[in-house]
Write a protein that holds these residues in place. Sequence first.
Motif, PDB file in Angstrom:
ATOM      1  N   ALA A 106      34.645  44.379  44.083  1.00 23.23           N
ATOM      2  CA  ALA A 106      35.953  44.062  43.512  1.00 23.23           C
ATOM      3  C   ALA A 106      36.700  43.055  44.377  1.00 23.23           C
ATOM      4  CB  ALA A 106      36.767  45.337  43.333  1.00 23.23           C
ATOM      5  N   ALA A 107      36.650  43.235  45.692  1.00 24.09           N
ATOM      6  CA  ALA A 107      37.310  42.291  46.594  1.00 24.09           C
ATOM      7  C   ALA A 107      36.674  40.908  46.505  1.00 24.09           C
ATOM      8  CB  ALA A 107      37.244  42.818  48.026  1.00 24.09           C
ATOM      9  N   PHE A 108      35.357  40.860  46.375  1.00 23.84           N
ATOM     10  CA  PHE A 108      34.659  39.581  46.219  1.00 23.84           C
ATOM     11  C   PHE A 108      35.102  38.886  44.935  1.00 23.84           C
ATOM     12  CE2 PHE A 108      30.808  37.548  44.310  1.00 23.84           C
ATOM     13  CZ  PHE A 108      30.786  36.431  45.121  1.00 23.84           C
ATOM     14  N   LEU A 109      35.180  39.602  43.832  1.00 23.55           N
ATOM     15  CA  LEU A 109      35.593  39.009  42.560  1.00 23.55           C
ATOM     16  C   LEU A 109      37.052  38.567  42.598  1.00 23.55           C
ATOM     17  CD1 LEU A 109      33.773  41.314  40.008  1.00 23.55           C
ATOM     18  CD2 LEU A 109      33.165  39.009  40.716  1.00 23.55           C
ATOM     19  N   ILE A 110      37.895  39.355  43.236  1.00 19.15           N
ATOM     20  CA  ILE A 110      39.300  38.962  43.390  1.00 19.15           C
ATOM     21  C   ILE A 110      39.401  37.699  44.244  1.00 19.15           C
ATOM     22  CG2 ILE A 110      41.497  39.638  44.451  1.00 19.15           C
ATOM     23  CD1 ILE A 110      40.820  42.520  43.528  1.00 19.15           C
ATOM     24  N   GLY A 111      38.599  37.615  45.296  1.00 22.75           N
ATOM     25  CA  GLY A 111      38.589  36.418  46.142  1.00 22.75           C
ATOM     26  C   GLY A 111      38.152  35.172  45.393  1.00 22.75           C
ATOM     27  N   THR A 112      37.108  35.291  44.589  1.00 28.30           N
ATOM     28  CA  THR A 112      36.661  34.127  43.817  1.00 28.30           C
ATOM     29  C   THR A 112      37.690  33.748  42.757  1.00 28.30           C
ATOM     30  OG1 THR A 112      35.362  35.542  42.343  1.00 28.30           O
ATOM     31  CG2 THR A 112      34.205  34.532  44.201  1.00 28.30           C
ATOM     32  N   ALA A 113      38.369  34.732  42.173  1.00 27.26           N
ATOM     33  CA  ALA A 113      39.421  34.435  41.202  1.00 27.26           C
ATOM     34  C   ALA A 113      40.591  33.729  41.874  1.00 27.26           C
ATOM     35  CB  ALA A 113      39.886  35.714  40.513  1.00 27.26           C
TER      36      ALA A 113
ATOM     37  N   ALA B 236      28.059  30.141  41.453  1.00 28.37           N
ATOM     38  CA  ALA B 236      28.314  31.410  40.763  1.00 28.37           C
ATOM     39  C   ALA B 236      27.011  32.131  40.431  1.00 28.37           C
ATOM     40  CB  ALA B 236      29.104  31.161  39.486  1.00 28.37           C
ATOM     41  N   GLY B 237      25.908  31.411  40.387  1.00 33.98           N
ATOM     42  CA  GLY B 237      24.624  32.043  40.101  1.00 33.98           C
ATOM     43  C   GLY B 237      24.211  33.056  41.158  1.00 33.98           C
ATOM     44  N   PHE B 238      24.759  32.932  42.355  1.00 37.13           N
ATOM     45  CA  PHE B 238      24.446  33.884  43.421  1.00 37.13           C
ATOM     46  C   PHE B 238      25.358  35.107  43.412  1.00 37.13           C
ATOM     47  CE2 PHE B 238      22.647  29.941  45.113  1.00 37.13           C
ATOM     48  CZ  PHE B 238      21.372  30.381  45.413  1.00 37.13           C
ATOM     49  N   SER B 239      26.320  35.143  42.516  1.00 43.43           N
ATOM     50  CA  SER B 239      27.262  36.268  42.463  1.00 43.43           C
ATOM     51  C   SER B 239      26.592  37.622  42.266  1.00 43.43           C
ATOM     52  CB  SER B 239      28.313  36.039  41.379  1.00 43.43           C
ATOM     53  OG  SER B 239      29.126  34.959  41.728  1.00 43.43           O
ATOM     54  N   PRO B 240      25.601  37.759  41.383  1.00 42.28           N
ATOM     55  CA  PRO B 240      24.944  39.069  41.261  1.00 42.28           C
ATOM     56  C   PRO B 240      24.247  39.505  42.546  1.00 42.28           C
ATOM     57  CG  PRO B 240      24.467  37.736  39.339  1.00 42.28           C
ATOM     58  CD  PRO B 240      25.141  36.848  40.334  1.00 42.28           C
ATOM     59  N   LEU B 241      23.617  38.570  43.230  1.00 44.76           N
ATOM     60  CA  LEU B 241      22.942  38.897  44.489  1.00 44.76           C
ATOM     61  C   LEU B 241      23.957  39.329  45.546  1.00 44.76           C
ATOM     62  CD1 LEU B 241      20.259  38.870  46.107  1.00 44.76           C
ATOM     63  CD2 LEU B 241      20.826  36.518  46.731  1.00 44.76           C
ATOM     64  N   ILE B 242      25.037  38.589  45.646  1.00 40.74           N
ATOM     65  CA  ILE B 242      26.085  38.931  46.613  1.00 40.74           C
ATOM     66  C   ILE B 242      26.709  40.281  46.255  1.00 40.74           C
ATOM     67  CG2 ILE B 242      28.354  38.245  47.488  1.00 40.74           C
ATOM     68  CD1 ILE B 242      27.394  35.306  47.078  1.00 40.74           C
ATOM     69  N   SER B 243      26.967  40.504  44.972  1.00 44.48           N
ATOM     70  CA  SER B 243      27.562  41.770  44.540  1.00 44.48           C
ATOM     71  C   SER B 243      26.648  42.953  44.817  1.00 44.48           C
ATOM     72  CB  SER B 243      27.899  41.702  43.050  1.00 44.48           C
ATOM     73  OG  SER B 243      28.862  40.707  42.808  1.00 44.48           O
ATOM     74  N   ALA B 244      25.368  42.777  44.574  1.00 41.06           N
ATOM     75  CA  ALA B 244      24.416  43.858  44.852  1.00 41.06           C
ATOM     76  C   ALA B 244      24.365  44.165  46.339  1.00 41.06           C
ATOM     77  CB  ALA B 244      23.032  43.487  44.340  1.00 41.06           C
ATOM     78  N   ALA B 245      24.385  43.135  47.172  1.00 38.13           N
ATOM     79  CA  ALA B 245      24.363  43.352  48.622  1.00 38.13           C
ATOM     80  C   ALA B 245      25.640  44.045  49.085  1.00 38.13           C
ATOM     81  CB  ALA B 245      24.190  42.019  49.340  1.00 38.13           C
ATOM     82  N   LEU B 246      26.781  43.665  48.515  1.00 40.27           N
ATOM     83  CA  LEU B 246      28.039  44.297  48.896  1.00 40.27           C
ATOM     84  C   LEU B 246      28.087  45.756  48.447  1.00 40.27           C
ATOM     85  CD1 LEU B 246      30.545  41.414  48.111  1.00 40.27           C
ATOM     86  CD2 LEU B 246      29.834  42.220  50.364  1.00 40.27           C
ATOM     87  N   ALA B 247      27.593  46.029  47.246  1.00 38.42           N
ATOM     88  CA  ALA B 247      27.582  47.410  46.751  1.00 38.42           C
ATOM     89  C   ALA B 247      26.624  48.267  47.574  1.00 38.42           C
ATOM     90  CB  ALA B 247      27.183  47.437  45.280  1.00 38.42           C
TER      91      ALA B 247
END
Length: 103
Positions: free
Chosen positions: A66-73, A44-55
């Motif tokens: 949003a799709a990434f967060l829904i997938g992890t949920a 989960a520590g890589f979530s900000p990096l992944i989110s920034a790259a996706l945005a």
Amino acid sequence: MMVMGAFGFAPQVAVQPVFYAELFGARVRYTGFAASRELGAALAGFSPLISAALAARLDGAPWLVAAFLIGTALISFVAFYAARENKDIDIAAMDALRDPAKE
């Protein structure tokens, strides 16, 4: 922030010890709890990096994040749903059943 902590994070942390105690037998409880919790935290520590790259991929549009967060949920929900319920099982008896040294 205080309200979010009181009604969001606190109830989650309150039930974790009981959930993990029932999930793992006494011989591996500490290892199972630590390994599963810390592996999840490390990933989960890589979530900000992944989110920034996706945005950045969509020029700041939040849809991929949003799709990434829904997938992890969804992954978390499936893992929780697949965990067995042990409320009517004596934990001491459960440990005796799992002990390969006693077989």
